[in-house]
Scaffold this motif. Sequence first.
Motif, mmCIF file in Angstrom:
data_model
loop_
_atom_site.group_PDB
_atom_site.id
_atom_site.type_symbol
_atom_site.label_atom_id
_atom_site.label_comp_id
_atom_site.label_asym_id
_atom_site.label_seq_id
_atom_site.Cartn_x
_atom_site.Cartn_y
_atom_site.Cartn_z
ATOM 1 N N VAL A 87 0.874 -1.179 0.000
ATOM 2 C CA VAL A 87 0.000 0.000 0.000
ATOM 3 C C VAL A 87 0.904 1.219 0.000
ATOM 4 O O VAL A 87 1.773 1.341 0.864
ATOM 5 C CB VAL A 87 -0.916 0.021 1.248
ATOM 6 C CG1 VAL A 87 -1.817 1.246 1.228
ATOM 7 C CG2 VAL A 87 -1.751 -1.246 1.311
ATOM 8 N N GLY A 128 -9.320 7.850 2.315
ATOM 9 C CA GLY A 128 -8.797 6.961 1.276
ATOM 10 C C GLY A 128 -8.101 7.677 0.124
ATOM 11 O O GLY A 128 -7.528 7.028 -0.753
ATOM 12 N N GLU A 132 2.889 -2.878 4.252
ATOM 13 C CA GLU A 132 2.407 -4.188 3.804
ATOM 14 C C GLU A 132 0.898 -4.098 3.604
ATOM 15 O O GLU A 132 0.212 -3.336 4.321
ATOM 16 C CB GLU A 132 2.728 -5.264 4.848
ATOM 17 C CG GLU A 132 1.917 -5.116 6.122
ATOM 18 C CD GLU A 132 2.156 -6.232 7.146
ATOM 19 O OE1 GLU A 132 2.891 -5.992 8.121
ATOM 20 O OE2 GLU A 132 1.578 -7.315 6.970
ATOM 21 N N PHE A 147 -6.594 -7.900 6.591
ATOM 22 C CA PHE A 147 -7.317 -7.789 7.860
ATOM 23 C C PHE A 147 -8.704 -8.415 7.757
ATOM 24 O O PHE A 147 -9.290 -8.488 6.678
ATOM 25 C CB PHE A 147 -7.400 -6.336 8.330
ATOM 26 C CG PHE A 147 -8.038 -5.378 7.358
ATOM 27 C CD1 PHE A 147 -9.404 -5.230 7.299
ATOM 28 C CD2 PHE A 147 -7.242 -4.602 6.519
ATOM 29 C CE1 PHE A 147 -9.980 -4.326 6.422
ATOM 30 C CE2 PHE A 147 -7.819 -3.699 5.627
ATOM 31 C CZ PHE A 147 -9.184 -3.566 5.578
ATOM 32 N N GLU A 182 -4.018 4.212 11.640
ATOM 33 C CA GLU A 182 -3.644 5.612 11.809
ATOM 34 C C GLU A 182 -4.270 6.241 13.031
ATOM 35 O O GLU A 182 -5.105 5.629 13.702
ATOM 36 C CB GLU A 182 -3.929 6.420 10.548
ATOM 37 C CG GLU A 182 -5.362 6.573 10.191
ATOM 38 C CD GLU A 182 -5.542 7.665 9.113
ATOM 39 O OE1 GLU A 182 -4.624 8.444 8.839
ATOM 40 O OE2 GLU A 182 -6.654 7.732 8.572
HETATM 41 P P1 ADP Z 1 -6.951 8.020 5.248
HETATM 42 O O1 ADP Z 1 -5.925 8.933 5.816
HETATM 43 O O2 ADP Z 1 -7.413 8.416 3.901
HETATM 44 O O3 ADP Z 1 -8.062 7.683 6.203
HETATM 45 P P2 ADP Z 1 -5.892 5.365 5.754
HETATM 46 O O4 ADP Z 1 -4.443 5.217 5.950
HETATM 47 O O5 ADP Z 1 -6.785 5.259 6.945
HETATM 48 O O6 ADP Z 1 -6.146 6.697 4.947
HETATM 49 O O7 ADP Z 1 -6.400 4.304 4.668
HETATM 50 C C1 ADP Z 1 -7.726 4.273 4.180
HETATM 51 C C2 ADP Z 1 -8.223 2.832 4.097
HETATM 52 O O8 ADP Z 1 -7.356 2.066 3.240
HETATM 53 C C3 ADP Z 1 -8.184 2.110 5.442
HETATM 54 O O9 ADP Z 1 -9.344 2.371 6.193
HETATM 55 C C4 ADP Z 1 -8.076 0.657 4.972
HETATM 56 O O10 ADP Z 1 -9.351 0.173 4.601
HETATM 57 C C5 ADP Z 1 -7.181 0.755 3.761
HETATM 58 N N1 ADP Z 1 -5.758 0.578 4.161
HETATM 59 C C6 ADP Z 1 -4.915 1.518 4.598
HETATM 60 N N2 ADP Z 1 -3.707 1.003 4.904
HETATM 61 C C7 ADP Z 1 -3.764 -0.315 4.637
HETATM 62 C C8 ADP Z 1 -2.838 -1.406 4.753
HETATM 63 N N3 ADP Z 1 -1.578 -1.243 5.153
HETATM 64 N N4 ADP Z 1 -3.287 -2.639 4.399
HETATM 65 C C9 ADP Z 1 -4.548 -2.828 3.973
HETATM 66 N N5 ADP Z 1 -5.463 -1.849 3.829
HETATM 67 C C10 ADP Z 1 -5.094 -0.605 4.157
#
Ligand code: ADP
Length: 374
Positions: A137, A147, A174, A178, A260
């Motif tokens: 990612v 997102g 990675e 989940f 996060e």
């Molecule tokens: P934002 O700052 O836009 O909220 P996030 O880092 O929370 O971004 O990522 C948005 C979504 O992407 C998460 O809620 C999850 O569903 C997916 N996601 C983010 N990081 C990962 C990861 N390392 N592995 C799998 N899915 C991820």
Amino acid sequence: MTSPELAIIGGGQLARMMTPPAIALGIKTRLLAEGDDVSAAQVIPDYVVGSHLVLADLKAAIGEAPVVTFDHEHVPSEHLEALSAAGHACRPGPHALLFAQDKLAMRRRLTELQVPCPRWAQIQSMQDVRDFGFPLVLKTARGGYDGKGVWVIREEAEAVDIIENATVELLAEELVDFSRELSAQVARSASGEVVAYPVVESRQENGVCAEVIAPAPNLDSVRGAEAAAIARSVAERLDVVGMLAVELFETGDGRILVNELAMRPHNTGHWSIDGAVTSQFENHVRAVLDLPLGSTAPVYAWSVMVNILGGTEPDLVARRRVALAAEPDVHIHLYGKEVKPGRKVGHVTASGTDLESVLDRARRSAALVKGEEN
Ligand code: ADP
């Protein structure tokens, strides 16, 4: 007008929802609003229109307010430092907010604190991407939300444009397989009192929170305690004041990993307005003014929050009657925002003892407000 006790930066729905508890507690608020018609400016009469990127605008809005808090995390650190130097208590402070503003800084710090995170690395070139390995990612360190600024990369070609056109720092994580996403929220007051909300499950659609179930169904008690302990420890170690949300991944093999951090009231805590003894908004306001915090206990066995995202129906207020007629005990919250596709314009919360029926009622009410059902 007399001087405010609390200045809020940013006029979105989070600032709007801080208002009822502030009113109840007799707290005079002032707002820095992006425009006259933004969500919170409709309910906070003492507002100044300006930009959070302009120090003079921040100062004009804050005036003599001793305490400053935020609807969002985007105020530049140097402005927060200047406001702190001028004697205003920014809560949370710039040293903490950095870790909600910058995902690279957050990963570095959490790794130092041995908080469980997905495997990650800073990315500066295609070689870094290849070295990290696929799938991965890619994320922008700053400026992403809902997102945006997050890309799942399964092969080299998908990363080329992102790397070549990047204007901000990037990191790789990675791709976590989940089983669901959880959120652990705590409130921490300026003098260090901490209270933890029940850990909730959040369901996303297209990277945007769609539904939240409180508490998270079938959460193993050890894992739930681990999630709550992570949130408490992050709040204390990073010196967060106010609400902290720790977004987590739960994996099928029993791991909890931090996705996060959000240092403000968070979408995954909206259920608490109707479903907890003290809402996240009230505890946020209490925490930043260093008042004693309230109980986070749920009032019902289950609460379900469903977001209302903008669709084809432009007039949600007109839909209110039909939704309330069908589901009078589901609480509707509209943010006074213009409906645009996919934009968060409101939410509903249903509560009760049977999770399936609570889910059905919340979804039905949201669909009725959106005009997807009649
Ligand atoms: P934002 O700052 O836009 O909220 P996030 O880092 O929370 O971004 O990522 C948005 C979504 O992407 C998460 O809620 C999850 O569903 C997916 N996601 C983010 N990081 C990962 C990861 N390392 N592995 C799998 N899915 C991820």
